[in-house]
Design a protein around this motif. Structure first.
Motif, PDB file in Angstrom:
ATOM      1  N   ASN A   1       5.220   0.833   1.347  1.00  0.00           N
ATOM      2  CA  ASN A   1       4.754   1.904   0.469  1.00  0.00           C
ATOM      3  C   ASN A   1       5.862   2.956   0.334  1.00  0.00           C
ATOM      4  O   ASN A   1       6.861   2.895   1.059  1.00  0.00           O
ATOM      5  N   VAL A   2       5.667   3.877  -0.594  1.00  0.00           N
ATOM      6  CA  VAL A   2       6.670   4.921  -0.815  1.00  0.00           C
ATOM      7  C   VAL A   2       5.992   6.284  -0.935  1.00  0.00           C
ATOM      8  O   VAL A   2       4.807   6.364  -1.240  1.00  0.00           O
ATOM      9  N   LYS A   3       6.806   7.337  -0.720  1.00  0.00           N
ATOM     10  CA  LYS A   3       6.272   8.693  -0.862  1.00  0.00           C
ATOM     11  C   LYS A   3       6.038   9.012  -2.340  1.00  0.00           C
ATOM     12  O   LYS A   3       5.137   9.764  -2.677  1.00  0.00           O
TER      13      LYS A   3
ATOM     14  N   PRO B   1      14.035   3.084  -2.471  1.00  0.00           N
ATOM     15  CA  PRO B   1      13.300   3.628  -1.315  1.00  0.00           C
ATOM     16  C   PRO B   1      14.190   3.791  -0.087  1.00  0.00           C
ATOM     17  O   PRO B   1      14.090   4.782   0.644  1.00  0.00           O
ATOM     18  N   LYS B   2      15.127   2.847   0.119  1.00  0.00           N
ATOM     19  CA  LYS B   2      16.021   2.959   1.283  1.00  0.00           C
ATOM     20  C   LYS B   2      17.063   4.050   1.059  1.00  0.00           C
ATOM     21  O   LYS B   2      17.291   4.889   1.926  1.00  0.00           O
TER      22      LYS B   2
ATOM     23  N   LEU C   1      10.155   3.492  -9.749  1.00  0.00           N
ATOM     24  CA  LEU C   1      10.098   2.258  -8.952  1.00  0.00           C
ATOM     25  C   LEU C   1       9.063   1.325  -9.554  1.00  0.00           C
ATOM     26  O   LEU C   1       7.944   1.735  -9.849  1.00  0.00           O
TER      27      LEU C   1
ATOM     28  N   LEU D   1      12.612   7.167   0.672  1.00  0.00           N
ATOM     29  CA  LEU D   1      11.272   7.260   0.083  1.00  0.00           C
ATOM     30  C   LEU D   1      10.236   6.433   0.838  1.00  0.00           C
ATOM     31  O   LEU D   1       9.047   6.471   0.501  1.00  0.00           O
ATOM     32  N   GLU D   2      10.681   5.654   1.826  1.00  0.00           N
ATOM     33  CA  GLU D   2       9.745   4.746   2.515  1.00  0.00           C
ATOM     34  C   GLU D   2       8.618   5.546   3.173  1.00  0.00           C
ATOM     35  O   GLU D   2       8.844   6.624   3.721  1.00  0.00           O
ATOM     36  N   SER D   3       7.404   4.985   3.126  1.00  0.00           N
ATOM     37  CA  SER D   3       6.300   5.624   3.865  1.00  0.00           C
ATOM     38  C   SER D   3       5.393   4.526   4.441  1.00  0.00           C
ATOM     39  O   SER D   3       5.381   3.405   3.933  1.00  0.00           O
TER      40      SER D   3
ATOM     41  N   GLY E   1       8.063  -0.444  -5.168  1.00  0.00           N
ATOM     42  CA  GLY E   1       7.128   0.647  -4.903  1.00  0.00           C
ATOM     43  C   GLY E   1       6.240   0.266  -3.729  1.00  0.00           C
ATOM     44  O   GLY E   1       6.617   0.370  -2.575  1.00  0.00           O
ATOM     45  N   GLU E   2       5.051  -0.249  -4.078  1.00  0.00           N
ATOM     46  CA  GLU E   2       4.085  -0.565  -3.019  1.00  0.00           C
ATOM     47  C   GLU E   2       3.793  -2.058  -3.017  1.00  0.00           C
ATOM     48  O   GLU E   2       3.654  -2.676  -4.067  1.00  0.00           O
TER      49      GLU E   2
ATOM     50  N   ARG F   1      14.115  -3.227  -2.087  1.00  0.00           N
ATOM     51  CA  ARG F   1      13.693  -1.815  -1.967  1.00  0.00           C
ATOM     52  C   ARG F   1      14.888  -0.869  -1.917  1.00  0.00           C
ATOM     53  O   ARG F   1      14.982  -0.005  -1.043  1.00  0.00           O
TER      54      ARG F   1
END
Ligand SMILES: Cc1cc2nc3c(=O)[nH]c(=O)nc-3n(C[C@H](O)[C@H](O)[C@H](O)COP(=O)(O)OP(=O)(O)OC[C@H]3O[C@@H](n4cnc5c(N)ncnc54)[C@H](O)[C@@H]3O)c2cc1C
Length: 408
Positions: free
Chosen positions: A281-283, A170-171, A292, A175-177, A297-298, A167
């Motif tokens: 998950n991601v924003k 995202p890191k 991604l 973007l992490e959610s 991504g998710e 990830r």
């Protein structure tokens, strides 16, 4: 910054999403470079494929190589709870498309896909770890560390993050959610299974519900060489009675009478691994200069083996949209990438939710099953979660809720 390597498309990670996206884009005429942190073959979890992903493998021109690799044929899934057992045959599915697939050792499978991508012209650079990414300028710039510890700089027209549980974007880009799922933990390993029960069907993944704790479950994924992948999934507190993974996995397997019988001669000759908190998950699945793919991504949950299929679906969608973008056609990343990908993920989410609240089990172990409804659910379990012709995809949650009510 000196000695920038210039690329058209730069992909982080050579797992299934990276190799499939790389091959598709290279075949469309774009020069693709993949930077992979490890040297393949390497262990990866995620060994039971779904028939839908064979369609993506075919699109990428890798079908022949996969079919000829000697993997365990797979034609369905078997679900077991105490003395109840039910089977889904993927060939009896509602949706059009390939109805069988394979159970694969991911070390060998991922290397095969990567080798195929190289055969098509993709440049894969091994043992190259992406450290930082800068999307503030005209072109994305990545900092990379090679095996010797040297720092290298890459510049590309577009970056695809296929780094899986790494990830990386995202890191780096915050973007992490949250996923909405509780933290779960899997213990797993490969064993010499020595299953000698002739009722046992090696062509199916076997998912067993724990006899005492209904949201704890096991997988048994037979391979073609007499070995199997076995694993258990539970919330972390479930494992607190054990102080080592090897004993825990064996003991928990022995808690289920049918698995204990099947695996009574099994040889646990490899280290047992664990992974915790894998749902992610991601924003946003895209931004200026990047998108991604797959697990970057998710990632929902392993129970329906949807991970590789979703990863490959994301690769096929991205290859098409990027092709259009490079041709200066108008593209809408939300409408053409995020939304369509999400539709299938959301279909799987309905079934993952229903698995953990027990309603999926009510449906599949119900005594009066209508074959036409079973075929529609079989389609989803076979990975055809984007087939809007299927009413259980088109109105996934409402349809499933009604069915579950009827079964209760
Ligand atoms: C317990 C469990 C069981 C599962 N079972 C199944 C199953 O039966 N079937 C199924 O379909 N899915 C399953 N999955 C999901 C599956 O593992 C993933 O969905 C799938 O591997 C995602 O593919 P990918 O290409 O996105 O990423 P990956 O396969 O994870 O590949 C990512 C690659 O990126 C590389 N990388 C990471 N960071 C960097 C970096 N900084 N620089 C360069 N390279 C990097 C990694 O080395 C790796 O090779 C399971 C998952 C879990 C947790």
């Amino acid at each position: 910054m000196t000695n920038n390597q210039l690329c058209k498309v730069l992909i982080i990670g050579a797992g299934p999403s990276g190799s499939i996206a790389g091959a598709l884009l290279q075949n469309k005429g774009y020069q693709v470079t993949i930077l992979e942190r490890q040297q393949f073959p390497r262990f990866s979890i995620g060994e039971s494929l779904l028939p839908q992903c064979m369609e993506f493998i075919k699109q990428a021109g890798m079908m022949e190589a996969v079919v000829n690799a000697g993997f365990q044929y797979k034609n369905g899934a078997s679900f077991v709870y105490k003395n109840q057992q039910t089977e889904f045959s993927f060939e009896d599915k509602f949706s059009e498309g390939i109805g069988t697939t394979f159970q694969v050792q991911r070390g060998k499978f991922d290397k095969l896909l990567a080798d195929e991508a190289v055969r098509m012209g993709v440049d894969i650079q091994w043992q190259m770890e992406v450290l930082t990414a800068d999307f503030s300028g005209d072109k994305p710039k990545l900092t990379v560390r090679n095996q010797q510890g040297e720092i290298l700089y890459y510049e590309a027209d577009f970056v695809l993050d296929a780094s899986g549980f790494g990830r990386i974007l995202p890191k780096l880009l915050d973007l992490e959610s949250p996923t909405g799922f509780p933290v779960r933990q899997a213990l797993f390993g490969h064993i010499e299974d020595r299953i000698n029960d002739n009722q046992f069907d090696r062509n199916k993944i076997r998912i067993t519900v724990h006899p005492g704790v209904k949201d704890v479950w096991y997988w048994l994924i037979p391979f073609s060489n007499g070995r199997s992948s076995v694993g258990v999934v539970a919330e972390p507190s479930f494992y607190s009675a054990w102080d080592n993974n090897d004993t825990a996995l064996k003991d928990i397997i022995n808690q289920d009478p049918s698995l204990r019988r099947l695996l009574k001669n099994g040889v646990f000759d490899e280290k047992i691994n664990t992974i915790i908190g894998y749902s992610a998950n991601v924003k946003s699945l895209y931004g200026k200069g990047y998108a991604l793919l797959g697990n970057a991504g998710e990632f929902l949950d392993p129970v329906f083996s949807s991970g590789v299929t979703i990863a490959m679906k994301s690769a096929t969608l991205v290859a098409d949209i990027l092709d259009r973008q490079f041709k200066n056609e108008a593209v809408d990343w939300d409408k053409d990438y995020a939304a369509p990908l999400q539709r299938g993920v959301d279909t799987f989410r309905v079934y993952v939710d229903a698995w953990y609240d027990g309603r999926f089990q009510d449906v599949i172990f119900h005594q009066n099953q209508k074959p036409e409804i079973k075929a529609m659910i079989s389609s989803i379990l076979a990975g055809y979660a984007w087939d809007e012709q299927n009413p259980y995809v088109k109105n996934a949650r409402a349809r499933f809720n009604t069915l579950a009510e009827l079964c209760r």
